[in-house]
Design an enzyme around this catalytic site. Sequence first.
Site, PDB file in Angstrom:
ATOM      1  N   GLY A 534     -72.472  97.331  -0.508  1.00 52.79           N
ATOM      2  CA  GLY A 534     -72.213  98.569  -1.235  1.00 52.79           C
ATOM      3  C   GLY A 534     -72.353  99.755  -0.310  1.00 52.79           C
ATOM      4  O   GLY A 534     -72.889  99.658   0.798  1.00 52.79           O
ATOM      5  N   GLY A 537     -73.151 107.942  -1.006  1.00 49.02           N
ATOM      6  CA  GLY A 537     -73.263 109.147  -0.218  1.00 49.02           C
ATOM      7  C   GLY A 537     -74.437 109.105   0.735  1.00 49.02           C
ATOM      8  O   GLY A 537     -74.433 109.744   1.782  1.00 49.02           O
ATOM      9  N   PHE A 538     -75.464 108.333   0.399  1.00 46.71           N
ATOM     10  CA  PHE A 538     -76.652 108.229   1.243  1.00 46.71           C
ATOM     11  C   PHE A 538     -76.425 107.296   2.426  1.00 46.71           C
ATOM     12  O   PHE A 538     -77.077 107.385   3.450  1.00 46.71           O
ATOM     13  CB  PHE A 538     -77.820 107.697   0.416  1.00 46.71           C
ATOM     14  CG  PHE A 538     -77.492 106.381  -0.262  1.00 46.71           C
ATOM     15  CD1 PHE A 538     -76.959 106.373  -1.534  1.00 46.71           C
ATOM     16  CD2 PHE A 538     -77.669 105.168   0.388  1.00 46.71           C
ATOM     17  CE1 PHE A 538     -76.619 105.170  -2.142  1.00 46.71           C
ATOM     18  CE2 PHE A 538     -77.328 103.979  -0.221  1.00 46.71           C
ATOM     19  CZ  PHE A 538     -76.804 103.980  -1.487  1.00 46.71           C
ATOM     20  N   GLY A 539     -75.555 106.305   2.295  1.00 44.59           N
ATOM     21  CA  GLY A 539     -75.339 105.303   3.332  1.00 44.59           C
ATOM     22  C   GLY A 539     -74.953 103.967   2.727  1.00 44.59           C
ATOM     23  O   GLY A 539     -74.367 103.904   1.650  1.00 44.59           O
ATOM     24  N   LYS A 555     -81.281  99.401   1.163  1.00 47.06           N
ATOM     25  CA  LYS A 555     -80.544 100.662   1.132  1.00 47.06           C
ATOM     26  C   LYS A 555     -81.000 101.514   2.310  1.00 47.06           C
ATOM     27  O   LYS A 555     -82.168 101.902   2.400  1.00 47.06           O
ATOM     28  CB  LYS A 555     -80.780 101.396  -0.175  1.00 47.06           C
ATOM     29  CG  LYS A 555     -80.012 102.718  -0.291  1.00 47.06           C
ATOM     30  CD  LYS A 555     -80.338 103.463  -1.573  1.00 47.06           C
ATOM     31  CE  LYS A 555     -79.741 102.803  -2.787  1.00 47.06           C
ATOM     32  NZ  LYS A 555     -79.907 103.640  -4.009  1.00 47.06           N
ATOM     33  N   ASP A 651     -76.352 108.535 -15.339  1.00 49.92           N
ATOM     34  CA  ASP A 651     -75.194 107.921 -14.676  1.00 49.92           C
ATOM     35  C   ASP A 651     -75.028 106.480 -15.148  1.00 49.92           C
ATOM     36  O   ASP A 651     -74.911 105.548 -14.343  1.00 49.92           O
ATOM     37  CB  ASP A 651     -75.363 107.979 -13.160  1.00 49.92           C
ATOM     38  CG  ASP A 651     -74.038 107.777 -12.425  1.00 49.92           C
ATOM     39  OD1 ASP A 651     -72.975 107.910 -13.070  1.00 49.92           O
ATOM     40  OD2 ASP A 651     -74.061 107.485 -11.219  1.00 49.92           O
TER      41      ASP A 651
END
Length: 856
Positions: A534, A537-539, A555, A651
């Site tokens: 996956g 926006g964070f990485g 993550k 979300d």
Amino acid sequence: MSKQRTKFVELVLLLIIFTCVVGYGEAQSKSFLVDCGSNTSTKADGRIWVGDSSPNSSLSLISSGLDAATSSTPSQSSSSVFAEIYKSARVFTTTLNYSFHEIPQGSYFVRLHFSPFSMGDHNVNDSSFSVYANGLRLMLDINVQGEIAHKNLILLSSGHNATASSLVKEFLLPIGPEKLVLSFIPEKESFGFVNAIEIVSVDDKLFKDSVTKVGGSEVELGLGGRGVETMYRLNVGGPKLGPSQDLNLYRTWETDSSYMVIENAGEHVDNSSSISYASHNDSPVAPLLVYETARTMSSDTEVLEKRFNMSWKFEVDPNFDYLVRLHFCELVVDKQNQRIFRVYINNQTAAGNFDIYARAGGKNKAIYQDYYDPVSSKNDVLWIQLGPDTSAGASGTDALLSGLEIFKLSKNGNLAHLVRFDSSGHSVDNSRMRIIWISFSAGVATLVLLAFLVTMVVCLCKMRSRNKSDDDDSKNNPPGWRPLFLHVNNSTTNAGGGGSLRLNTLAASTMGRKFTLVEIRAATKNFDDGLAIGVGGFGKVYRGELEDGTVIAIKRATPHSQQGLAEFETEIVMLSRLRHRHLVSLIGFCDEHNEMILVYEYMANGTLRSHLFGSNLPPLSWKQRLEACIGSARGLHYLHTGSERGIIHRDVKTTNILLDENFVAKMSDFGLSKAGPSMDHTHVSTAVKGSFGYLDPEYFRRQQLTEKSDVYSFGVVLFEAVCARAVINPTLPKDQINLAEWALSWQKQRSLESIIDRNLRGNYSPESLEKYGEIAEKCLADEGKNRPMMGEVLWHLEYVLQLHEAWLRKQNGENSFSSSQALEEAPESSLQACCSNQDSSEAEKSQTGSTLHNIV
């Protein structure tokens, strides 16, 4: 002879009657047109304007400091219909009074024209003056050049050419039998000017005293004793209309595009044939040209998700009451219930179930509607939005608007609001500017000192970095990157991602195991892209395997970008405190060598969406889909009720519902989560965030977040799970593009089975699908107050599952209980599911509740 006398008398009487009627008509439509600074008559916009220095019994000027200025060069307004009267101006350095005599009692539009040009020794940039009408303050310390520049600034900010070179202020004033006195008062040591004055009689039918208050009942405006200023007058969807195109009242109708939040959210439509007024009394309200054009909601794929996507935003003066007039004319549909929509003013419902065709009595019939809106002292923006009313059962989800006017109502004898604009169009606070200039010298010295200190620090850091030996890992992390975990203070944690995070030892311990970077690199084969599962926006998110064989999800925040870091911080806060079987668990973290890494339990079966469509994975059965929905509902119910204020996910979507190896559903991705409202509040005011297709329409309109926003998004998930298609698909016909609207229309017809996933056909209980559709429909209610709580949704889904299981047993020839028996057993089962926390002890629950209470 007698017959001739009789005829003569009759002719005289007819002449007298005709003269009276004509005289009365002239009195009613009498207007005063003044070309200021001129001693001759001038023709402009098809009318004759009389110079204020010409002999005139109806007008007198009183001032000790009068000058007449004439433009020697073509002004920027030379292309205007008022170009001729803008060549001259009356300049004043002391109070100037225009006294108008012989004005019949009634209401009048008073328009003041200002068009700056070179005025000799007077610099128009320094002009500042106020205007009064029979004691009513119309304008206060206005700088015309600044006002014009501000208008151009608005045009530029909306992507339009800055074309304004003049300013026209329009006021509606009730004038008694006495004279009208317009007083122009310059600010001390300044001056003022005016190019033209226009006074036009207004029909009594133009305004009604009783109008609908936004969100309330009828109110009396009392316009007979109040002044009114025209703030905006727009020809929506059409071209600019000049005074000569509005022969009744000589008004100017501007285009609306520069005020639209998203211009291509509304499509232009027109129909110039057979337009008429629905009522003969409406003829003075607006010219028919206004009703020949309109905007309807766009089918542009860029704005498909914005279900109430026709939005206009206007700057207004705070602490005043406003009258909003909307003009409508149905140009397309030819029967009722084809276009039904809602009108929102300042995020409140002004009108629902609005059907133009039904209200006007047919197609091509022009109507208007007035709304009264009191604006608070802090609100300087007025929003007008039109969107579909899905609850009304219209065949099309659309809206239409032809024209728009906004009027400001006087308060306590005042219509003016002091806002100063500089020559560039920006507002200026005089006292603040004085403070800025006083402190400017000291500020310069401070900046020089700070620059010197910063230079010294940078030099020392460079020297230190050259003497420091970095290992190979530092090559992948640029200088200046600081791990998130070195900046965390537990007492100031902000769940919204807005505060700085400072983890102390206790907080770090709640995040589980601290991994070394060596362990993380070994688990991901040095962050092999082949293991990436996956990206955000964070990485990236990687699949990893520890030495003991445990599979994990990793993550890793990207050091090269700040995008998504606020959400990353929020994720840390949430998951370090939340523990539930249906929430993805945080295993640990790594904060070595400027890295920001979180380690989660690995969800072997990926996202719920990947099992519905868009992949080669085998489809889920009806039971598996129900269990996945129930699991995610349990997780959301825990978020909403697990602490005093609760947590709103914000979300909810099928890509954020993950399935483990046993297909147990768990909610993930808490980067947008917010703490719920406190006990004395009903909502959280926050910027709109979420995903297209799942966004709560009420949240979008009002920027007010509640738990019911999650419920709406979950309702979309329910339809997505049963229909197995994308929530937004622009390749489909217009009525099918938005899944929520399309599925809801079928559900209201009680025909949901017609559009469900073909893989489910014949493999589900019809009764369970019926109940499933009903709860999904309730979740998608347009207003949050009409939606169920998440606990109620969970209860009904448990009931739906039991109905299906009973049906399966019956299909297999087993003894089965009836649906009524299922209903009797459902509450107990659901209650246990709602209240149990299988992964936390009672102590953990207590700790969770106390820590969540501090999240804001």
